[in-house]
Design a protein around this motif. Structure first.
Motif, mmCIF file in Angstrom:
data_model
loop_
_atom_site.group_PDB
_atom_site.id
_atom_site.type_symbol
_atom_site.label_atom_id
_atom_site.label_comp_id
_atom_site.label_asym_id
_atom_site.label_seq_id
_atom_site.Cartn_x
_atom_site.Cartn_y
_atom_site.Cartn_z
ATOM 1 N N GLU A 2 0.843 -1.198 0.000
ATOM 2 C CA GLU A 2 0.000 0.000 0.000
ATOM 3 C C GLU A 2 0.876 1.246 0.000
ATOM 4 O OE1 GLU A 2 -2.829 0.265 3.174
ATOM 5 O OE2 GLU A 2 -3.257 -1.882 3.073
ATOM 6 N N HIS A 4 0.972 5.365 0.649
ATOM 7 C CA HIS A 4 0.287 6.459 1.340
ATOM 8 C C HIS A 4 1.138 7.718 1.244
ATOM 9 C CE1 HIS A 4 -2.789 3.905 3.194
ATOM 10 N NE2 HIS A 4 -1.851 2.984 3.132
ATOM 11 N N ARG A 6 1.541 11.664 2.826
ATOM 12 C CA ARG A 6 1.217 12.814 3.677
ATOM 13 C C ARG A 6 1.297 14.003 2.748
ATOM 14 N NH1 ARG A 6 -0.266 16.755 5.318
ATOM 15 N NH2 ARG A 6 0.236 17.820 7.236
ATOM 16 N N ALA A 22 -3.017 9.409 -6.966
ATOM 17 C CA ALA A 22 -4.288 9.251 -6.248
ATOM 18 C C ALA A 22 -5.461 9.181 -7.230
ATOM 19 C CB ALA A 22 -4.482 10.393 -5.250
ATOM 20 N N CYS A 27 -2.441 5.455 -4.810
ATOM 21 C CA CYS A 27 -2.030 5.815 -3.456
ATOM 22 C C CYS A 27 -3.181 6.542 -2.777
ATOM 23 C CB CYS A 27 -0.778 6.691 -3.459
ATOM 24 S SG CYS A 27 -1.047 8.393 -4.014
ATOM 25 N N GLU A 28 -3.047 6.685 -1.479
ATOM 26 C CA GLU A 28 -4.043 7.411 -0.691
ATOM 27 C C GLU A 28 -3.383 8.657 -0.111
ATOM 28 O OE1 GLU A 28 -7.013 6.544 3.073
ATOM 29 O OE2 GLU A 28 -6.207 4.858 1.923
ATOM 30 N N HIS A 30 -3.250 11.835 2.540
ATOM 31 C CA HIS A 30 -3.655 12.148 3.917
ATOM 32 C C HIS A 30 -3.261 13.589 4.211
ATOM 33 C CE1 HIS A 30 -4.293 7.856 4.511
ATOM 34 N NE2 HIS A 30 -3.145 7.685 3.892
ATOM 35 N N THR A 36 -2.166 9.863 8.711
ATOM 36 C CA THR A 36 -1.214 9.077 7.919
ATOM 37 C C THR A 36 -0.888 7.783 8.660
ATOM 38 O OG1 THR A 36 -0.294 11.159 7.105
ATOM 39 C CG2 THR A 36 1.013 9.176 6.751
ATOM 40 N N LYS A 59 2.979 -1.090 4.345
ATOM 41 C CA LYS A 59 2.687 0.273 3.901
ATOM 42 C C LYS A 59 3.973 1.056 3.675
ATOM 43 C CE LYS A 59 -1.743 0.600 6.314
ATOM 44 N NZ LYS A 59 -1.904 -0.713 6.877
ATOM 45 N N VAL A 61 5.155 5.060 2.988
ATOM 46 C CA VAL A 61 4.639 6.415 3.184
ATOM 47 C C VAL A 61 5.646 7.437 2.666
ATOM 48 C CG1 VAL A 61 3.838 8.095 4.900
ATOM 49 C CG2 VAL A 61 3.404 5.645 5.259
#
Length: 167
Positions: A2, A4, A6, A22, A27-28, A30, A36, A59, A61
């Motif tokens: 995954e 992620h 910030r 995104a 990706c997600e 935050h 996050t 994950k 980040v």
């Protein structure tokens, strides 16, 4: 794995690789440190280099912000902080500059080091210049991915840094 981000939102939205990822559900994003998730945080100020030993985390980040505001305090997120080793940017803004990767390049570099090259290629395929990142960094990414520890990655990185000083 995954992905992620910030997301600070202080870059030009048209050039923001995190926003584009995104939009493709890669990706997600935050908007706060608290939102996050915990994972391997790609942090250029980290004391330990990223290595294949970090691949067991679920994950990854990244912080998406302007390089002008990317101070150490910006990276105060929960997680295992790791610095990407020497890689050269291929994006149009920072082309050819070492350590000046944008978000998609940072993710792709980490994924290659983790042995997830296909995932990296998929991310980079969304950008006209994406394949260039893998071409410019072919040898170091292969060598880093063959390491077992952070210390081995740092040794290889030092070879590239030493070679750059003699040029």
């Amino acid at each position: 794995m995954e992905l992620h981000v910030r997301y600070e939102g202080d870059d030009d939205p048209k050039k923001c690789t995190a926003r584009k990822l995104a939009r493709f559900d890669e990706c997600e994003l935050h908007r706060s440190h608290r939102a996050t998730p915990y994972g391997v945080v790609l942090n250029p100020h980290a004391e330990q280099a990223l290595s294949p030993a970090d691949a067991d985390h679920a994950k990854l980040v990244a912080l998406d912000c302007s390089w002008e505001t990317a101070e150490e305090a910006m990276f105060e997120m929960a997680g295992e902080h790791r610095a990407l080793p020497f890689l050269v940017a291929a994006n149009p803004v920072s082309y050819g500059q070492p350590f000046r990767l944008n978000t998609v390049e940072a993710f792709a570099g980490a994924l290659c080091i983790f042995g997830e090259r296909e995932h990296a290629e998929d991310l980079l395929s969304k950008f006209r210049w994406g394949h260039t990142f893998l071409e410019l960094n072919e040898e170091p990414l292969r060598r880093y991915s063959e390491c077992e520890t952070s210390a081995e990655v740092v040794e290889i990185q030092q070879e590239y840094l030493d070679a750059g000083e003699t040029e």
